[in-house]
Motif scaffolding. Structure first.
Motif, short mmCIF file in Angstrom:
data_model
loop_
_atom_site.label_atom_id
_atom_site.label_comp_id
_atom_site.label_asym_id
_atom_site.label_seq_id
_atom_site.Cartn_x
_atom_site.Cartn_y
_atom_site.Cartn_z
N ALA A 291 0.87 -1.19 0.00
CA ALA A 291 0.00 0.00 0.00
C ALA A 291 0.90 1.23 0.00
CB ALA A 291 -0.92 0.00 1.22
N ALA A 292 0.86 1.99 -1.08
CA ALA A 292 1.77 3.13 -1.21
C ALA A 292 1.16 4.44 -0.74
CB ALA A 292 2.21 3.27 -2.67
N SER A 293 -0.17 4.49 -0.64
CA SER A 293 -0.81 5.77 -0.33
C SER A 293 -2.21 5.55 0.24
CB SER A 293 -0.92 6.63 -1.59
OG SER A 293 -1.82 6.02 -2.51
N GLY A 294 -2.85 6.66 0.58
CA GLY A 294 -4.22 6.59 1.07
C GLY A 294 -5.18 6.02 0.04
N SER A 295 -4.93 6.28 -1.25
CA SER A 295 -5.83 5.73 -2.28
C SER A 295 -5.72 4.21 -2.35
CB SER A 295 -5.51 6.36 -3.64
OG SER A 295 -4.18 6.12 -4.01
N ASP A 296 -4.51 3.67 -2.08
CA ASP A 296 -4.37 2.21 -2.03
C ASP A 296 -5.14 1.64 -0.83
OD1 ASP A 296 -2.75 2.19 -4.26
OD2 ASP A 296 -0.90 2.29 -3.10
N VAL A 297 -5.10 2.36 0.29
CA VAL A 297 -5.87 1.94 1.45
C VAL A 297 -7.36 1.94 1.12
CG1 VAL A 297 -6.46 2.43 3.86
CG2 VAL A 297 -4.12 2.80 3.04
N ARG A 298 -7.81 2.98 0.43
CA ARG A 298 -9.22 3.06 0.03
C ARG A 298 -9.61 1.84 -0.80
NH1 ARG A 298 -9.75 7.59 -3.95
NH2 ARG A 298 -8.79 5.98 -5.23
N ASP A 299 -8.76 1.46 -1.74
CA ASP A 299 -9.06 0.29 -2.58
C ASP A 299 -9.15 -0.98 -1.74
OD1 ASP A 299 -9.04 1.98 -4.75
OD2 ASP A 299 -6.98 1.48 -5.36
N LEU A 300 -8.25 -1.12 -0.76
CA LEU A 300 -8.30 -2.30 0.11
C LEU A 300 -9.57 -2.31 0.95
CD1 LEU A 300 -4.57 -2.35 1.30
CD2 LEU A 300 -5.70 -4.12 -0.08
N LEU A 301 -9.98 -1.14 1.44
CA LEU A 301 -11.21 -1.06 2.23
C LEU A 301 -12.42 -1.39 1.37
CD1 LEU A 301 -10.46 2.21 4.24
CD2 LEU A 301 -10.59 -0.11 5.17
N THR A 302 -12.41 -0.92 0.13
CA THR A 302 -13.53 -1.20 -0.78
C THR A 302 -13.67 -2.69 -1.05
OG1 THR A 302 -13.27 0.96 -1.84
CG2 THR A 302 -14.49 -0.71 -3.06
N SER A 303 -12.52 -3.38 -1.11
CA SER A 303 -12.55 -4.83 -1.38
C SER A 303 -12.82 -5.66 -0.13
CB SER A 303 -11.22 -5.27 -2.00
OG SER A 303 -10.15 -5.13 -1.07
N GLY A 304 -12.95 -4.98 1.03
CA GLY A 304 -13.27 -5.69 2.27
C GLY A 304 -12.08 -6.30 2.97
N HIS A 305 -10.89 -5.78 2.77
CA HIS A 305 -9.69 -6.34 3.39
C HIS A 305 -9.76 -6.17 4.91
CE1 HIS A 305 -5.48 -6.88 4.48
NE2 HIS A 305 -5.28 -7.42 3.29
N PRO A 306 -9.71 -7.25 5.69
CA PRO A 306 -9.91 -7.14 7.14
C PRO A 306 -8.78 -6.38 7.85
CG PRO A 306 -9.30 -9.38 6.53
CD PRO A 306 -9.58 -8.65 5.26
N GLY A 307 -7.53 -6.56 7.40
CA GLY A 307 -6.43 -5.85 8.04
C GLY A 307 -6.53 -4.35 7.83
N ALA A 308 -6.91 -3.92 6.63
CA ALA A 308 -7.08 -2.50 6.34
C ALA A 308 -8.24 -1.93 7.16
CB ALA A 308 -7.33 -2.29 4.85
N ALA A 309 -9.31 -2.70 7.29
CA ALA A 309 -10.48 -2.25 8.05
C ALA A 309 -10.12 -2.05 9.52
CB ALA A 309 -11.63 -3.24 7.90
N ALA A 310 -9.34 -2.97 10.09
CA ALA A 310 -8.97 -2.86 11.50
C ALA A 310 -8.11 -1.62 11.74
CB ALA A 310 -8.22 -4.12 11.93
N LEU A 311 -7.15 -1.37 10.83
CA LEU A 311 -6.31 -0.20 10.98
C LEU A 311 -7.09 1.10 10.74
CD1 LEU A 311 -3.02 -1.40 9.23
CD2 LEU A 311 -3.40 -1.04 11.68
N ALA A 312 -8.03 1.07 9.82
CA ALA A 312 -8.85 2.25 9.56
C ALA A 312 -9.73 2.58 10.76
CB ALA A 312 -9.71 2.04 8.32
N ARG A 313 -10.25 1.55 11.40
CA ARG A 313 -11.07 1.79 12.58
C ARG A 313 -10.25 2.40 13.72
NH1 ARG A 313 -15.53 -2.30 15.29
NH2 ARG A 313 -15.99 -1.04 17.12
N GLU A 314 -9.03 1.90 13.90
CA GLU A 314 -8.16 2.46 14.94
C GLU A 314 -7.79 3.90 14.61
OE1 GLU A 314 -6.06 3.22 18.21
OE2 GLU A 314 -7.43 1.54 17.86
N ALA A 315 -7.52 4.18 13.33
CA ALA A 315 -7.23 5.56 12.92
C ALA A 315 -8.44 6.45 13.18
CB ALA A 315 -6.86 5.59 11.43
N GLY A 316 -9.63 5.92 12.93
CA GLY A 316 -10.85 6.68 13.21
C GLY A 316 -10.98 7.03 14.68
N ARG A 317 -10.60 6.10 15.55
CA ARG A 317 -10.65 6.38 16.99
C ARG A 317 -9.69 7.51 17.37
NH1 ARG A 317 -12.52 2.67 20.63
NH2 ARG A 317 -10.72 3.00 22.00
N GLN A 318 -8.51 7.50 16.78
CA GLN A 318 -7.54 8.56 17.07
C GLN A 318 -8.03 9.92 16.58
OE1 GLN A 318 -4.45 6.47 15.04
NE2 GLN A 318 -3.47 5.74 16.91
#
Length: 405
Positions: A291-318
């Motif tokens: 994952a090189a950037s936020g747009s790559d993270v977005r693509d992983l979240l769109t595809s339902g990647h569990p690791g990306a979702a867990a990190l995104a949720r933690e980032a949301g908490r921060q």
């Protein structure tokens, strides 16, 4: 809008009348007389100038209001066909540009790779080429362009249109963006100089979203979480920028979790260093996920990647922890989450900490939502910024004189 009325309303200008029609507060000659106190003859004279400029037109006749009958009142309308606006939204690795009508309708659009790190001369030169091609695609002449709006991912001094110490825009600090973009547009289209307005991308996203989906919200906050983190604030229908354009830069608030995290601004502990799309991408790489950037993270979240979702949720908490202070301070009616991470996982994390840490009084009437306009929000906001600038009552007289009417 406050009408500048003097004796018998003699100070209400042609610009004031145009604003009343554009806002829908007064859309007939009679209503304009009533609101301003101007005589019928004076209203007619000032409207005539607006008609000759091509800025007003007559619409369909309305119902007869008087019980005694009579001729129906002719409605006055802002004529958005006399000009178009160009708008562009720069991100760190790509950009989006468009031709818009004066009422915000998207007439032509282009998106493609464009790296801000290549420097302002190259990037703005390429935008000039995009604009010329988009005008041809939309079927409009370069001479019809009344202004250009540009959204950039950094703090902006709006008086000069220059970015000020932008953490993620190397080589842009203090650069004369207006002059270069004007020159680039002229070189590629043959048009004469037009006004160029520059603002921060989160500001323009907030402006576009508030005007489009939440026009009655008097205190609106948008948080963009992509490569970096920034916020746009609209209060009373106007962008709040602070004294020199630095308002909303929440990505550089220090947080305890980031004590050892080096931010692109050169400091340690910034929120963006631990909770932005770029930060999540780095953590994914550390766990073996490309994952090189936020747009790559977005693509992983769109595809339902569990690791990306867990990190995104933690980032949301921060981010939610910081937003608890923002919400308590500003007491907005709408808090909108936008950008690459603006999905279910991140929003869940934001809500968890926001409602836990903020005062109940501050969140009792708060709507926490995601973007309605998506990737076009900054384009819509940039277009609206140009229109509101050029058709503000205080500028109308000067522009009418320049047109010879």
């Amino acid at each position: 809008m406050a009408i500048r009325t003097g004796k018998a309303g003699s100070q209400a200008s042609s610009g004031d009348l145009l604003e009343l029609v554009r806002s829908g507060r007064a859309t007939t000659r009679g209503a304009l007389q009533q609101v301003t106190g101007l005589s019928r003859a004076t209203v007619g004279q000032r409207l005539d100038r607006l008609f000759r400029a091509g800025w007003l037109r007559e619409g369909a006749a309305g119902p007869v209001d008087s019980p005694l009958g009579g001729r129906p009142s002719v409605r006055l309308e802002f004529d958005d066909s006399h000009a178009v606006v160009l708008a562009a939204d720069l991100d760190t690795r790509h950009a989006r540009a468009a031709v818009l009508s004066l009422t915000g309708e998207l007439l032509a659009e282009h998106a493609g790779p464009l790296r801000v790190e290549d420097g302002p001369d190259a990037v703005l030169g390429e935008l000039g080429r995009w604009f010329a091609e988009l005008l041809e695609k939309a079927g409009h002449r370069a001479a019809e362009v009344c202004g250009i709006g540009l959204a950039v991912p950094g703090p902006v001094d709006t008086d000069t249109g220059r970015v000020v110490q932008p953490p993620i825009m190397p080589g842009w600090d203090g650069y004369d963006i207006r002059a270069r973009l004007t020159r680039a547009f002229t070189e590629h289209s043959g048009a004469g100089p037009v006004p160029v307005l520059v603002d921060n991308d989160a500001n323009l996203m907030a402006y576009g979203e508030q005007r489009t989906a939440h026009p009655d919200c008097s205190a609106f906050v948008l948080v963009k979480v992509s490569t970096g983190i920034g916020a746009g604030v609209v209060v009373g229908g106007r962008i709040y920028r602070g004294i020199d354009g630095g308002a909303g830069d929440i990505g550089h608030i220090r947080v305890p979790e980031g004590a050892d995290a080096l931010c692109r601004c050169g400091s340690y502990g910034c929120l963006a260093a631990v909770a932005s799309g770029g930060a999540v991408a780095r953590r994914l790489v550390e766990s073996g996920i490309p994952a090189a950037s936020g747009s790559d993270v977005r693509d992983l979240l769109t595809s339902g990647h569990p690791g990306a979702a867990a990190l995104a949720r933690e980032a949301g908490r921060q981010v939610g922890d910081v937003l608890a202070t923002v919400v308590t301070l500003l007491n907005p009616g709408v808090l909108m989450i936008a950008g690459d991470l603006a999905g279910t996982a991140f929003l869940t994390g934001v809500r968890e900490l926001l409602y836990q840490r903020a005062l109940p009084r501050s969140t009792a009437h708060l709507d926490v939502v995601t973007s309605r306009l998506g990737e076009r929000a900054a384009l819509v906001g940039a277009g609206a910024l140009v229109v509101e600038h050029l058709y503000a009552p205080e500028r109308i007289e000067e522009r009418l004189l320049a047109l010879g009417v």
